[in-house]
Design an enzyme around this catalytic site. Sequence first.
Site, PDB file in Angstrom:
ATOM      1  N   HIS A  73      58.296  -0.044  41.840  1.00 38.24           N
ATOM      2  CA  HIS A  73      57.678   1.018  42.653  1.00 38.24           C
ATOM      3  C   HIS A  73      58.741   1.722  43.497  1.00 38.24           C
ATOM      4  CE1 HIS A  73      53.882   2.369  44.988  1.00 38.24           C
ATOM      5  NE2 HIS A  73      54.836   3.275  45.075  1.00 38.24           N
ATOM      6  N   LEU A  76      62.083   8.375  43.331  1.00 36.57           N
ATOM      7  CA  LEU A  76      63.321   9.145  43.248  1.00 36.57           C
ATOM      8  C   LEU A  76      62.816  10.572  43.439  1.00 36.57           C
ATOM      9  CD1 LEU A  76      64.783   7.358  40.086  1.00 36.57           C
ATOM     10  CD2 LEU A  76      65.328   6.919  42.490  1.00 36.57           C
ATOM     11  N   ARG A  77      63.493  11.376  44.185  1.00 37.56           N
ATOM     12  CA  ARG A  77      62.910  12.688  44.512  1.00 37.56           C
ATOM     13  C   ARG A  77      63.344  13.801  43.575  1.00 37.56           C
ATOM     14  NH1 ARG A  77      58.669  10.742  47.212  1.00 37.56           N
ATOM     15  NH2 ARG A  77      59.121  10.097  49.336  1.00 37.56           N
ATOM     16  N   ASN A 107      55.437  11.402  41.586  1.00 42.23           N
ATOM     17  CA  ASN A 107      55.090  12.438  42.576  1.00 42.23           C
ATOM     18  C   ASN A 107      56.307  13.264  43.006  1.00 42.23           C
ATOM     19  OD1 ASN A 107      56.182  10.271  43.996  1.00 42.23           O
ATOM     20  ND2 ASN A 107      54.914  10.586  45.809  1.00 42.23           N
ATOM     21  N   HIS A 191      47.186   3.609  43.354  1.00 40.02           N
ATOM     22  CA  HIS A 191      47.327   3.659  44.808  1.00 40.02           C
ATOM     23  C   HIS A 191      45.906   3.571  45.357  1.00 40.02           C
ATOM     24  CE1 HIS A 191      49.183   5.570  48.592  1.00 40.02           C
ATOM     25  NE2 HIS A 191      47.912   5.338  48.873  1.00 40.02           N
ATOM     26  N   HIS A 244      51.053  -1.671  46.154  1.00 35.52           N
ATOM     27  CA  HIS A 244      51.141  -1.987  47.597  1.00 35.52           C
ATOM     28  C   HIS A 244      49.817  -2.418  48.238  1.00 35.52           C
ATOM     29  CE1 HIS A 244      50.024   2.193  47.381  1.00 35.52           C
ATOM     30  NE2 HIS A 244      51.251   2.677  47.453  1.00 35.52           N
ATOM     31  N   ASN A 291      51.873   4.971  53.745  1.00 28.63           N
ATOM     32  CA  ASN A 291      50.571   4.870  53.081  1.00 28.63           C
ATOM     33  C   ASN A 291      50.657   3.826  51.982  1.00 28.63           C
ATOM     34  OD1 ASN A 291      49.353   6.823  54.598  1.00 28.63           O
ATOM     35  ND2 ASN A 291      49.584   8.442  53.077  1.00 28.63           N
ATOM     36  N   ASP A 318      58.343   0.232  47.185  1.00 31.55           N
ATOM     37  CA  ASP A 318      57.794   1.565  47.502  1.00 31.55           C
ATOM     38  C   ASP A 318      58.858   2.392  48.248  1.00 31.55           C
ATOM     39  OD1 ASP A 318      56.225   3.781  47.725  1.00 31.55           O
ATOM     40  OD2 ASP A 318      54.774   2.924  49.120  1.00 31.55           O
ATOM     41  N   HIS A 322      62.660  10.133  52.754  1.00 36.55           N
ATOM     42  CA  HIS A 322      62.265  11.401  53.394  1.00 36.55           C
ATOM     43  C   HIS A 322      63.435  11.858  54.261  1.00 36.55           C
ATOM     44  CE1 HIS A 322      58.101  11.618  52.126  1.00 36.55           C
ATOM     45  NE2 HIS A 322      57.967  10.329  52.379  1.00 36.55           N
TER      46      HIS A 322
HETATM   47  O1  DOR Z   1      54.172   5.845  52.197  1.00 36.80           O
HETATM   48  C1  DOR Z   1      54.146   6.330  51.063  1.00 36.80           C
HETATM   49  N1  DOR Z   1      55.051   7.235  50.653  1.00 36.80           N
HETATM   50  N2  DOR Z   1      53.169   5.969  50.220  1.00 36.80           N
HETATM   51  C2  DOR Z   1      53.011   6.557  49.027  1.00 36.80           C
HETATM   52  O2  DOR Z   1      52.150   6.151  48.308  1.00 36.80           O
HETATM   53  C3  DOR Z   1      53.854   7.699  48.642  1.00 36.80           C
HETATM   54  C4  DOR Z   1      55.159   7.603  49.295  1.00 36.80           C
HETATM   55  C5  DOR Z   1      55.992   8.863  49.142  1.00 36.80           C
HETATM   56  O3  DOR Z   1      56.080   9.386  48.029  1.00 36.80           O
HETATM   57  O4  DOR Z   1      56.604   9.286  50.119  1.00 36.80           O
END
Ligand code: DOR
Length: 437
Positions: A73, A76-77, A107, A191, A244, A291, A318, A322
């Site tokens: 989990h 990678l952005r 995502n 999720h 999670h 989350n 996870d 950011h």
């Molecule tokens: O805290 C989280 N951040 N939960 C998620 O399910 C997505 C993740 C994110 O992509 O930043």
Amino acid sequence: MTSKKYDLVIKNGRVIDSALGFGRNAHVFIKDGRIVKVEVDSAPIRQELRTLDSDQIIDATDKLVVPGLIDIHVHLREPGREDEETVESGCRAAAAGGFTSICCMPNTTPQIDNQGTVKFVQDRAQNTDARVFVVGAITKGQKGKELAEIGDLVKMGAVAISDDGFYVQNAEIMRRALEYARMFDIPVMQHSEDRQLCEGGMMNESYESTRLGLRGSPAVAEEVAVLRDIALCRLTEGRLHIQHITTRRAVDAVRQAKKEGVNVTAEATPHHLILTDKEISKEFNTNLRVNPPLRIEDDRDAVIEGLVDGTIDCIASDHAPHSAEEKDCEFDQAPPGMIGLETSLGLVKTFLIDKGYLSWADVIRKMTINPARILNLPGGTLEEGSLADITIIDPEKKWTVKADKFLSRSNNSPFIGQQLTCQVYKTILNGKVVFER
Ligand code: DOR
């Protein structure tokens, strides 16, 4: 192919391999990216070691030698937010954290919901410091309205599907997703937070959220979601993986479903195993916004219990990078997520092994062979002939998490300043050292 009998030998380490049932001092012999053999010490083996050149040998005295860790989990952005993480930087962070295989969530921008984006990430993952397995989206654009072309995603190499970040709210769509995924023998990773129940939630709904005046996301949102999906999994005989997991009742539901023979697995993150919502009021650190949210102590304890008794199969980070700009704001404005690849192992050792909840054998099982089995991934063991993906761990090495030391492009960790015990010494991918301290 080289002419030498071995490319690399890791000698004198304590080998822990759950699949081999092995927990003793031994030597690991590698050739052409594969494990040739794992041998306990003996006079003939010592003789064989004497014939090797020094550049072929890693001395792992006082270290643990384990199968390369697997994190199923990871965010990678790339594509879309390369300022926060790229496939390459995420893999560097993975290697530093001892992970040789990671699974990336869909995502991104755009989402990984078609063959083109799967291929894009796979291409970016050529020659990186870790293997990257792609998890495709369940629904187009992760909008929850229309199934993605699951067969196409699998054909291109997706190992699972997930709308992670979002719960698939429509039960009919989730039913069909489980049915399709079953045809391709992949799990649906969910999720589990009912979207309507957690709408606008910034932290766990509890005494703490009331006290702080922040809108809460209730534990029942997870319970409802998990119970519904277990029912759909039972009906479809598909494979459900709960991402999670965070609440006592959700853990109970998974435990009960497993007893009944429903094909459900679950993961827990280090942060949900260690932290509670009480941490938030200390300094409103936006890196604590995640989350699903950090829960109360009783939920945290239940997640530990579930991990200990096998209800929860694996530990996953996870890892959610950011940017500083996005996290440097009021708690309720911050995007959810914290990074985890480089701290997972140290946190698990410091807070779960050293506190007596889990043994090294348990941890290695939950970070190697179990995740490999859930997603049918290669690796997870040092058995003869398997991939030479290996992590060498310095189990008692103390270090402090520092913001400027992360190899990830982001440093949104609430554990900065935390002293941890246990550090990765070397990470070996395909028989080659990709990270060393
Ligand atoms: O805290 C989280 N951040 N939960 C998620 O399910 C997505 C993740 C994110 O992509 O930043």
